[in-house]
Design a protein around this motif. Structure first.
Motif, PDB file in Angstrom:
ATOM      1  N   GLN A   1     -46.156 -81.452  49.125  1.00 29.95           N
ATOM      2  CA  GLN A   1     -45.723 -82.851  48.227  1.00 29.95           C
ATOM      3  C   GLN A   1     -45.126 -83.510  49.632  1.00 29.95           C
ATOM      4  O   GLN A   1     -44.714 -84.413  49.962  1.00 29.95           O
ATOM      5  CB  GLN A   1     -45.148 -83.669  47.375  1.00 29.95           C
ATOM      6  CG  GLN A   1     -45.642 -83.535  46.161  1.00 29.95           C
ATOM      7  CD  GLN A   1     -47.288 -84.147  45.723  1.00 29.95           C
ATOM      8  OE1 GLN A   1     -48.196 -84.332  47.195  1.00 29.95           O
ATOM      9  NE2 GLN A   1     -46.600 -85.321  45.243  1.00 29.95           N
ATOM     10  N   ARG A   2     -43.997 -82.175  50.106  1.00 31.85           N
ATOM     11  CA  ARG A   2     -43.245 -82.855  51.416  1.00 31.85           C
ATOM     12  C   ARG A   2     -43.743 -83.117  52.167  1.00 31.85           C
ATOM     13  O   ARG A   2     -43.665 -84.367  53.706  1.00 31.85           O
ATOM     14  CB  ARG A   2     -42.135 -81.521  51.465  1.00 31.85           C
ATOM     15  CG  ARG A   2     -40.460 -81.681  50.394  1.00 31.85           C
ATOM     16  CD  ARG A   2     -39.779 -80.974  50.798  1.00 31.85           C
ATOM     17  NE  ARG A   2     -40.073 -80.051  50.056  1.00 31.85           N
ATOM     18  CZ  ARG A   2     -39.072 -78.423  50.597  1.00 31.85           C
ATOM     19  NH1 ARG A   2     -38.173 -78.561  51.300  1.00 31.85           N
ATOM     20  NH2 ARG A   2     -39.282 -77.860  49.989  1.00 31.85           N
TER      21      ARG A   2
ATOM     22  N   LYS B   1     -46.380 -75.963  45.753  1.00 31.79           N
ATOM     23  CA  LYS B   1     -46.875 -77.887  45.751  1.00 31.79           C
ATOM     24  C   LYS B   1     -45.909 -78.466  45.724  1.00 31.79           C
ATOM     25  O   LYS B   1     -45.990 -79.855  46.952  1.00 31.79           O
ATOM     26  CB  LYS B   1     -47.223 -78.066  44.125  1.00 31.79           C
ATOM     27  CG  LYS B   1     -47.662 -79.351  43.616  1.00 31.79           C
ATOM     28  CD  LYS B   1     -48.465 -78.960  42.571  1.00 31.79           C
ATOM     29  CE  LYS B   1     -49.004 -80.930  41.969  1.00 31.79           C
ATOM     30  NZ  LYS B   1     -49.791 -80.369  41.638  1.00 31.79           N
ATOM     31  N   GLY B   2     -44.644 -77.960  45.855  1.00 30.76           N
ATOM     32  CA  GLY B   2     -43.421 -78.978  46.528  1.00 30.76           C
ATOM     33  C   GLY B   2     -43.657 -79.118  47.550  1.00 30.76           C
ATOM     34  O   GLY B   2     -43.119 -80.263  47.927  1.00 30.76           O
TER      35      GLY B   2
ATOM     36  N   GLY C   1     -37.525 -79.068  42.982  1.00 28.94           N
ATOM     37  CA  GLY C   1     -38.848 -79.715  43.855  1.00 28.94           C
ATOM     38  C   GLY C   1     -38.586 -81.891  43.659  1.00 28.94           C
ATOM     39  O   GLY C   1     -38.818 -82.153  44.498  1.00 28.94           O
ATOM     40  N   ARG C   2     -38.400 -81.810  42.197  1.00 25.45           N
ATOM     41  CA  ARG C   2     -37.938 -83.280  42.193  1.00 25.45           C
ATOM     42  C   ARG C   2     -36.783 -82.958  42.598  1.00 25.45           C
ATOM     43  O   ARG C   2     -36.631 -84.875  43.002  1.00 25.45           O
ATOM     44  CB  ARG C   2     -37.944 -84.001  40.347  1.00 25.45           C
ATOM     45  CG  ARG C   2     -39.036 -84.757  39.691  1.00 25.45           C
ATOM     46  CD  ARG C   2     -39.464 -84.647  38.436  1.00 25.45           C
ATOM     47  NE  ARG C   2     -39.715 -83.758  38.253  1.00 25.45           N
ATOM     48  CZ  ARG C   2     -39.756 -83.456  36.753  1.00 25.45           C
ATOM     49  NH1 ARG C   2     -39.057 -83.919  35.984  1.00 25.45           N
ATOM     50  NH2 ARG C   2     -40.771 -82.850  36.072  1.00 25.45           N
TER      51      ARG C   2
ATOM     52  N   ALA D   1     -44.556 -87.202  42.488  1.00 24.56           N
ATOM     53  CA  ALA D   1     -43.346 -86.023  41.857  1.00 24.56           C
ATOM     54  C   ALA D   1     -44.035 -85.485  40.868  1.00 24.56           C
ATOM     55  O   ALA D   1     -43.651 -84.884  40.296  1.00 24.56           O
ATOM     56  CB  ALA D   1     -42.162 -86.478  40.845  1.00 24.56           C
TER      57      ALA D   1
ATOM     58  N   LEU E   1     -44.133 -81.373  40.276  1.00 22.57           N
ATOM     59  CA  LEU E   1     -43.008 -80.714  40.540  1.00 22.57           C
ATOM     60  C   LEU E   1     -42.254 -79.734  40.101  1.00 22.57           C
ATOM     61  O   LEU E   1     -41.723 -80.842  38.329  1.00 22.57           O
ATOM     62  CB  LEU E   1     -42.363 -81.451  41.378  1.00 22.57           C
ATOM     63  CG  LEU E   1     -43.091 -82.263  42.823  1.00 22.57           C
ATOM     64  CD1 LEU E   1     -41.549 -82.997  43.662  1.00 22.57           C
ATOM     65  CD2 LEU E   1     -43.425 -81.381  43.528  1.00 22.57           C
ATOM     66  N   ASP E   2     -42.112 -79.731  39.494  1.00 18.74           N
ATOM     67  CA  ASP E   2     -40.916 -78.986  38.671  1.00 18.74           C
ATOM     68  C   ASP E   2     -39.474 -79.571  39.093  1.00 18.74           C
ATOM     69  O   ASP E   2     -38.757 -80.685  40.247  1.00 18.74           O
ATOM     70  CB  ASP E   2     -40.094 -77.418  38.962  1.00 18.74           C
ATOM     71  CG  ASP E   2     -40.392 -76.851  40.493  1.00 18.74           C
ATOM     72  OD1 ASP E   2     -39.443 -77.369  41.474  1.00 18.74           O
ATOM     73  OD2 ASP E   2     -40.518 -75.750  41.252  1.00 18.74           O
TER      74      ASP E   2
END
Lengths: 262, 257
Positions: free
Chosen positions: B152-153, B148-149, B180-181, B173, B176-177
């Motif tokens: 997002q990136r 997931k991270g 990741g955040r 965000a 995100l964990d």
């Protein structure tokens, strides 16, 4: 950084090409497409054994009719279902939003989607057409009977492809204002059925249907039965008719899509 | 990067209103009402508020994906969504699921191409944003295999591949964990350091508030409070520093969920 090119015909065509390529790439990975392709190939190859039930018709005619019928039915379904699914996939997963916030005009996106689906349908028609040609050639060799020539088969496949792309364009038009892929698929198929029945809509207040695309004009079974390729003039006339149908649907779809919000 | 005139606001909303028609009844429900905002180039604006407060609607209107029912949305003095505004905007939608069959690199080339970049320029930009987003090592992998991270990136990378002046991020965000955040915060800070104007939406005011030059609190489509972090904290009741923004958020949005 060099200033990006946004304006001009070249830039516009490049964006359409990119959207079309992306659409084709996604389409080729859809399970639906794979399922239809496998079903079509199996049915077509099965035509050889269906010849047992020929009811007096020559085997090659039966294989030809059955092959084109399979291609027509599955191609129609594929045109409507794949168009709707590809469009709504993009809307649901945010890809359409990412594309449309770039210098991509709405009509370019519609044109790209349509071109991508048209390429998929061309591939589908070419594979099935090639198989049908191979099957006819093989059986005609075994039976020692002449089958329809390659120009006839090519004309028939071209007509089928034109019909599929008109159906895809009409489905895309529905997609641009529809809320779900299911509705768009059903509506697209309904439009295809109406298009096929259009020649019968002569009286009883159905005269207005004359403006509807007449899909029966693209039926290729009679062509195969005659064994003669389509005269160039007639093919040209049909190509013009096809272009008008696709262009009109595309223009209306672009207009509706311009109003659409995400 | 294009020169950005400092006197022209990067984002300007003038009495922006958006309402949606409900089904066949014709009844309308308001998503955003009379929202006015100005953001100078190079600033970071955080849109905060509960679900349904109008954050995504505002971002979509700035991206040109929605037409205002009334009022105006302007981006660098051009109407949002116009041919002049779009090349200057990068947009990350909420929870995107980009083509899983494409590799990260292929996807960025596709996005760069759509933005008018080609050849060596596109290759250079794609390489830069892959390195910037920390995805250079995974650029050859299909996006379907990304965490997931990473998704997002890559979403952030596609939003800036064409070097836009304004970056719009919808719930970047989301899901995100903490690691990741943190990585995402670093990327947004870096965008701001590069002079980009950033507008993002979030629920996480305590965590994301520190990133912002300006904060806008929304509730039921209305602007409840807007200003710099210091200005807004001045208006907040006394509370431990770490939770003062959160306290303000709860006070202002009370009854707006």
């Amino acid at each position: 950084m060099t200033e990006p090119r946004h304006r001009g015909v070249g830039a516009s065509l490049n964006r359409i090409r990119l959207v079309a390529g992306h659409t084709l790439g996604e389409a080729l990975r859809m399970r639906l497409v794979l399922l239809f392709a496998v079903a079509a190939v199996l049915l077509l190859l099965g035509a050889r054994w269906l010849a047992e039930f020929h009811f007096g018709a020559p085997e090659l005619k039966l294989i030809g009719d059955f092959g084109l019928g399979t291609m027509g039915l599955l191609g129609t379904l594929l045109a409507a279902l794949a168009t709707a699914q590809l469009f709504f996939n993009d809307v649901a997963n945010g890809a359409a939003a990412c594309v449309l916030t770039r210098p991509v005009r709405r009509w370019e996106y519609v044109a790209g989607k349509l071109a991508g689906v048209a390429a998929l349908l061309a591939l589908f028609t070419a594979v099935l057409g090639g198989l049908l040609a191979g099957l006819l050639l093989w059986r005609s060799g075994q039976l020692g009977v002449a089958s329809a020539g390659l120009p006839v088969l090519l004309s028939a496949c071209a007509l089928q492809w034109m019909k599929f792309t008109v159906i895809a364009a009409m489905t895309l038009l529905v997609c641009t204002y529809a809320g779900t892929a299911l509705f768009a698929s059903c509506a697209g198929l309904l439009l295809a059925v109406i298009g096929h029945l259009r020649p019968f809509a002569t009286g009883g207040g159905l005269g207005w249907l004359r403006v509807w695309p007449n899909l029966a004009r693209f039926d290729a079974e009679a062509l195969l039965a005659s064994g003669l390729p389509l005269p160039a003039q007639q093919l040209l006339g049909l190509a013009v008719y096809w272009a008008v149908c696709v262009l009109l649907s595309g223009v209306l779809a672009s207009y509706a899509f311009k109003q659409r919000e995400f | 990067m294009r020169p950005v005139a400092p006197d022209i606001p990067a984002v300007e909303l003038r009495a922006f209103r958006k309402s949606y028609r409900l089904g066949w009844t014709g009844a309308r429900v308001g998503a955003v009402q009379d929202l006015s905002l100005r953001l100078a180039p190079g600033q970071v604006l955080g849109l905060f508020g509960p679900n349904g407060s109008g954050k995504s609607t505002t971002l979509k209107a700035l991206a040109g994906l929605l037409h205002p029912t009334a009022g105006e949305c302007r981006v660098f003095d051009h109407s949002a969504g116009s041919a002049e505004a779009r090349p200057r905007v990068g947009y990350l939608p909420e929870a995107p699921r980009f083509a899983p069959h494409l590799t990260g690199r292929e996807f960025l080339f596709y996005c760069a191409g759509l933005s008018g970049l080609g050849g060596e320029v596109a290759a250079q930009r794609v390489g830069e944003v892959l390195t910037w987003s920390g995805l250079a090592g995974a650029a050859g992998r299909r996006m379907g295999t990304y965490s997931k991270g990473m998704k997002q990136r890559i979403g952030l990378a596609q939003a800036i591949v064409h070097d836009p002046d304004l970056v719009l991020l919808d719930e970047p965000a989301g899901g995100l964990d903490p690691q990741g955040r943190l990585a995402l915060d670093g990327l947004i800070r870096d965008l701001a350091a590069r002079g980009k104007t950033v507008v993002f939406s979030s629920h996480l005011l305590d965590a994301a508030g520190a990133l912002c030059d300006r904060i806008a609190l929304l509730g039921k489509g209305r602007l409840l409070a807007e200003g710099t972090t210091a200005e807004l904290l001045g208006a907040a009741p006394a509370a431990p520093p770490a939770s003062r923004l959160e306290q303000l958020y709860l006070d202002r949005t009370n009854g707006h969920d």
